[in-house]
Design an enzyme around this catalytic site. Structure first.
Site, PDB file in Angstrom:
ATOM      1  N   GLU A 160       0.805  -1.233   0.000  1.00 40.36           N
ATOM      2  CA  GLU A 160       0.000   0.000   0.000  1.00 40.36           C
ATOM      3  C   GLU A 160       0.834   1.278   0.000  1.00 40.36           C
ATOM      4  OE1 GLU A 160      -2.844  -0.591   3.181  1.00 40.36           O
ATOM      5  OE2 GLU A 160      -3.456  -2.517   2.358  1.00 40.36           O
ATOM      6  N   GLU A 265      -6.003 -10.617  -1.776  1.00 38.18           N
ATOM      7  CA  GLU A 265      -6.830 -10.442  -0.566  1.00 38.18           C
ATOM      8  C   GLU A 265      -8.306 -10.409  -0.955  1.00 38.18           C
ATOM      9  OE1 GLU A 265      -5.468  -7.217   1.937  1.00 38.18           O
ATOM     10  OE2 GLU A 265      -3.370  -7.655   1.549  1.00 38.18           O
TER      11      GLU A 265
HETATM   12  O1  9MR Z   1      -7.372  -8.581   8.122  1.00 41.30           O
HETATM   13  C1  9MR Z   1      -6.513  -7.725   8.849  1.00 41.30           C
HETATM   14  C2  9MR Z   1      -7.202  -7.277  10.117  1.00 41.30           C
HETATM   15  O2  9MR Z   1      -7.376  -8.379  10.985  1.00 41.30           O
HETATM   16  C3  9MR Z   1      -6.368  -6.205  10.808  1.00 41.30           C
HETATM   17  O3  9MR Z   1      -7.071  -5.705  11.915  1.00 41.30           O
HETATM   18  C4  9MR Z   1      -6.057  -5.102   9.830  1.00 41.30           C
HETATM   19  C5  9MR Z   1      -5.236  -4.065  10.537  1.00 41.30           C
HETATM   20  O4  9MR Z   1      -4.433  -3.322   9.787  1.00 41.30           O
HETATM   21  O5  9MR Z   1      -5.376  -5.625   8.694  1.00 41.30           O
HETATM   22  C6  9MR Z   1      -6.173  -6.532   7.990  1.00 41.30           C
HETATM   23  O6  9MR Z   1      -5.509  -6.958   6.815  1.00 41.30           O
HETATM   24  C7  9MR Z   1      -5.186  -5.948   5.859  1.00 41.30           C
HETATM   25  C8  9MR Z   1      -3.972  -6.408   5.113  1.00 41.30           C
HETATM   26  O7  9MR Z   1      -2.935  -6.681   6.005  1.00 41.30           O
HETATM   27  C9  9MR Z   1      -3.524  -5.373   4.098  1.00 41.30           C
HETATM   28  N1  9MR Z   1      -4.589  -5.000   3.227  1.00 41.30           N
HETATM   29  C10 9MR Z   1      -5.847  -4.629   3.844  1.00 41.30           C
HETATM   30  C11 9MR Z   1      -6.276  -5.746   4.812  1.00 41.30           C
HETATM   31  C12 9MR Z   1      -7.627  -5.428   5.399  1.00 41.30           C
HETATM   32  O8  9MR Z   1      -7.534  -4.298   6.195  1.00 41.30           O
END
Ligand code: 9MR
Length: 370
Positions: A160, A265
């Site tokens: 990101e 994802e």
């Molecule tokens: O699924 C993840 C969630 O459990 C966490 O709280 C969150 C915190 O940053 O991150 C989520 O995963 C993210 C991923 O690492 C990067 N892309 C977006 C995803 C959804 O937020």
């Protein structure tokens, strides 16, 4: 650019939707069905890896051939204080994938969210100098990648980094090191494990300006002779977005840029759109009328969801020469982050299996009829 990683696995005996149903029938698994097209992956959280969610484990073990760490490898989790690493969960995750013969993906080395809070700051509470930050980043990447050398197939190196308008996101990495943080991260990761694949990863990749920025960055990394194997299109999508024509253009543009395309994802909300993308900071207050299906998805919405997902997979199949992996961000609806983003406490239906661990109809149709 594409290579397939796994040999053939056999048709499996699966229980109906694979969770609760005891009707044993012989149908292909999802991973077998797509074995000549792309890997099928799932993000797994710590409770799942540590045996607290045995039904999710049986789904993943049966239907998926790749896993990625949902949270436990992010820097705030794995390196919460300078020089102090917490390996337990990440070690268990890697072993989980290995024990099941899966392609194990590491997520993620450089990300502004869930960033180890100490990393960019000095004792005075201000950003450290570029030299100090480079050294911290190098040490972090070398230590984490080095620990799993030869065991992690590929790493989301930079996550990101780019805004929807194609500009660099203002994060500590960019603000301290400028654009150079991306090539540096790739260099450090490659030094730590020369055989590991290295990826960029971002959401809202259908947006032309964002796509163009990544195509440019991939070209620059390649021009410098740095290793870059793939680009992850996160694909946190909804019933009314993204524009699938633009989404397809991104698949093709990334393929033409000479990297593997990965859907990293995937999840599709069935709820009213409140925010696009996946900016974790974009939370808004809960509103009852934005949570229309707390006790089940009506048939017409379920049909709409399944039809759209079937179309999404048609697109993936059409471009399976460019796509090396399709990973869902979780396994079943009950455990998805989308229940709490961008509004905490909604009931969403975004994943491949429902709350009873039954496979969604679009996929059941796909693997039994196609
Ligand atoms: O699924 C993840 C969630 O459990 C966490 O709280 C969150 C915190 O940053 O991150 C989520 O995963 C993210 C991923 O690492 C990067 N892309 C977006 C995803 C959804 O937020």
């Amino acid at each position: 650019m594409k290579t397939m990683f796994l040999g053939v696995t056999l048709l499996a005996l699966v229980a109906g939707g694979c969770g609760s149903d005891r009707n044993v029938t012989s149908i292909p698994t999802v991973k077998d069905h797509f074995k000549d097209s792309f890997l099928i992956g799932a993000a797994v959280p710590v409770p799942h890896v540590s045996g607290l969610d045995p039904k999710a484990d049986s789904i993943v073990s049966l239907h998926f051939n790749s896993v990625v760490a949902e949270n436990c490898m992010k820097s705030a989790e794995i390196h919460p204080e300078e020089g102090r690493y917490v390996w337990e969960d990440a070690d268990a995750f890697v072993k989980y994938g290995e024990d099941r013969g899966m392609v194990v993906i590491g997520h993620c080395l450089v990300w502004h969210s869930q960033l180890a809070p100490w990393m960019p700051y000095g004792d005075d509470g201000k950003y450290v100098t570029a030299e100090v930050f480079k050294e911290r980043m190098r040490d972090h990447i070398h230590t984490v990648v080095g620990r799993y050398k030869g065991r992690i197939h590929g790493w989301d190196v930079v996550n990101e980094a780019i805004e929807d308008d194609g500009s660099y996101r203002h994060t500590p990495f960019y603000d301290i090191l400028g654009e150079e943080f991306i090539p540096l991260a790739f260099q450090y990761a490659h030094e730590a494990d020369p055989d590991a694949e290295l990826y960029l990863n971002d959401f809202s990749m259908a947006i032309p300006a964002k796509r163009d920025a990544y195509v440019r960055i991939i070209g620059e990394l390649k021009q410098r002779g740095l290793r870059i194997d793939g680009m992850g299109m996160q694909s946190h999508i909804g019933l009314d977005y993204p524009d699938m024509g633009e989404y397809e253009k991104t698949i093709v543009a990334l393929g033409n840029a000479g990297v593997n395309v990965m859907v990293t994802e995937l999840d599709m909300t069935a709820l009213p759109t409140v925010k696009f993308g996946a900016n974790v900071g974009d939370n808004v207050n809960f509103k009852e009328d934005q949570n229309p299906y707390p006790s089940g998805l009506p048939d017409n919405v379920s049909k709409e969801w399944n039809d759209k997902m079937a179309g999404v997979f048609e697109l993936y199949k059409k471009h399976s020469d460019l796509i090396s992996r399709v990973t869902f961000w979780g396994t079943y609806d009950g455990m998805s982050w989308r229940n709490d983003w961008p509004m905490h406490g909604r009931t969403d239906y975004p994943l491949l299996f429902d709350r009873n661990y039954n496979m969604k109809p679009f996929m059941e149709r796909e693997i039994t009829q196609n």
